[in-house]
Write an enzyme that holds these catalytic residues in place. Sequence first.
Site, PDB file in Angstrom:
ATOM      1  N   GLY A  21       0.826  -1.198   0.000  1.00 29.57           N
ATOM      2  CA  GLY A  21       0.000   0.000   0.000  1.00 29.57           C
ATOM      3  C   GLY A  21       0.855   1.240   0.000  1.00 29.57           C
ATOM      4  N   MET A  23       1.839   2.956   2.454  1.00 34.46           N
ATOM      5  CA  MET A  23       2.815   2.983   3.544  1.00 34.46           C
ATOM      6  C   MET A  23       4.020   2.097   3.254  1.00 34.46           C
ATOM      7  SD  MET A  23       1.352   5.042   5.582  1.00 34.46           S
ATOM      8  CE  MET A  23      -0.302   5.693   5.904  1.00 34.46           C
ATOM      9  N   GLY A  24       3.860   1.072   2.436  1.00 37.24           N
ATOM     10  CA  GLY A  24       4.961   0.154   2.164  1.00 37.24           C
ATOM     11  C   GLY A  24       4.441  -1.243   1.892  1.00 37.24           C
ATOM     12  N   VAL A  26       3.678  -5.282   3.116  1.00 37.70           N
ATOM     13  CA  VAL A  26       3.213  -6.001   4.300  1.00 37.70           C
ATOM     14  C   VAL A  26       3.486  -7.496   4.099  1.00 37.70           C
ATOM     15  CG1 VAL A  26       1.279  -6.476   5.846  1.00 37.70           C
ATOM     16  CG2 VAL A  26       1.406  -4.291   4.639  1.00 37.70           C
ATOM     17  N   LYS A  41       5.009  -4.475   8.641  1.00 41.07           N
ATOM     18  CA  LYS A  41       4.858  -3.358   7.720  1.00 41.07           C
ATOM     19  C   LYS A  41       6.231  -2.730   7.509  1.00 41.07           C
ATOM     20  CE  LYS A  41       0.096  -2.151   8.966  1.00 41.07           C
ATOM     21  NZ  LYS A  41      -0.479  -2.138   7.616  1.00 41.07           N
ATOM     22  N   ASP A 133      -6.051   9.217   9.091  1.00 42.21           N
ATOM     23  CA  ASP A 133      -6.419   8.524   7.850  1.00 42.21           C
ATOM     24  C   ASP A 133      -7.441   7.423   8.149  1.00 42.21           C
ATOM     25  OD1 ASP A 133      -6.417   7.988   5.142  1.00 42.21           O
ATOM     26  OD2 ASP A 133      -4.694   6.640   5.216  1.00 42.21           O
TER      27      ASP A 133
END
Length: 547
Positions: A21, A23-24, A26, A41, A133
């Site tokens: 995603g 954020m990075g 997983v 993550k 978020d």
Amino acid sequence: MSIGTGTRLGQYEVQDFLGQGAMGVVYRAYHVQLARTGAVKVMQGIAPDADSIARFRREAQAIAQMRHPNILNVFDFGEHEGTPYMIVEYVPGGSLASRMRQGPMDHTSVIDTLTGIARGLDYAHSLGIVHRDVKPANVLLEKDGTPVIADFGLVKLLQSASVSMSGVTTGTPAYMSPEQVTGSPVGPAADRYSLATIAYEMLTGAIPFDGEGVLEVLYAHVHRDPPPPSLRRPDLGRRVDGVILRGLAKEPTQRWESCEAFVTALRQALTGAAAPAVERTVVMAPPLKATRPHPYQSAPAAPPAAVAATRRSHRTRNTILAAAGVLLLLTVLLLGVAALRTPTLALSTNPVQAGDHVVVSATRLPANQAGEVELYSPVQIFPFKSDGSGNMSVDVIIPRDIGAGDHTVRICWNGTCHAQATLHVTAPVALVTPTPSGAPAATQSPQSSASPTAVQRTLALSSSRIKVHTGTMTVKGFHFTPGQTVTLTFIQGSTTNKNVATATAGTDGTFLQTYTIPSTAVVGTAYIRACDASGCAYASLSVTATG
């Protein structure tokens, strides 16, 4: 950056790839000694420099301290080859976004899910932590349907990362609050706006501003009013509209004071909307026949045999008259009791100006009655619930786009309005700079008129947060009337409305005053009001457990 199967991160061993995603990346991981599965993550959005890593550690430590059944647990964090990672609880039930794509949810499931999210957010807010978020994809579901909020604080990490550009808005456009779009300070109210957006989508099947490009959605959050939910689902009704639209208010201080308060009001609105209307049936007695002759009609003399019948007729007449008297007395008593129970409506301030706050209070309501205060032109709805004694009060913020003149305030429930009052809204008073002595007065053409510019009173706070019970805060005011006394009032919901300090505006129209938080304040959103004889200014703040 990819991590191979079998790589050890702390005490966890990476097993397989789960997804990627903003954020990075997983991965699923496993702690052999604890026999526990976790999710790793890998934060590729955070630059691998010393400052960014230090910020990551501080934020991770704060998130890891949270312990709540509706918040994803953080087990460990660290860096792998210079890239930060976080090991969190593994929730196998998918996300709320996946569940919503499967089809509509019944009202009970909607409220149960929103209740769990609200409790988790309010808990985090009490610790001074804001998610930033909140969206269906960041709400994971246990196998029994319990919602678990994920990715707390990760948006803040991306905002502060050295790779982020100054002024770039982070978050998900469909669920972002207006203050996030404009780059204004963000507090718990931003998460409450996102929660109201999720509720809107769960009940209607659509987000408030859908079918538009990203820029149009961002613009709409700031400048446009969302369509009421009942326009998409007519069965939801006006009460649901009022609850959700308050949650989506542009101004943070106009939203619900907590996430749980929002969900509680929504539950009551949905229950009220689903309740069948019951009409009362009044049984009317048949009309009585006349027993007296017309005054202009001559009655023949009664024969001796009819004397007894005449006496019986008199007794019947007297009985009827007595019954009528009793009925009249009961009617008067009932009307008197009804008058005593007629709701009374009062406004704390009248007249007012656009942007002012008014406390609308009422007495003699049914105990624990849910309803709404309606302000007309334009229509604004503020839900309420009376207490066990039939009293209620609700804080109403006068819209800034309301026109000067008389406006109607009503209290309504069960589809009927029971009392009303007239609110007088005056035009703002302009502050005009006087013409220096000796200067010629400007002449106006017949086609032009003077339009002096009004200077709005404003407040600046020493901090956006204050600690419950013991906190102090300094307030500076601007554009107040020189030499006038300014009263500072701390307001929070309907439970706290207390004058906390007074100051005197200087010759430049400013003042500086420190106050101590009232003992009745609780964790949540509040605001400070500063008023002189000519007007008021407001500023919102957050009451936190840690200051």
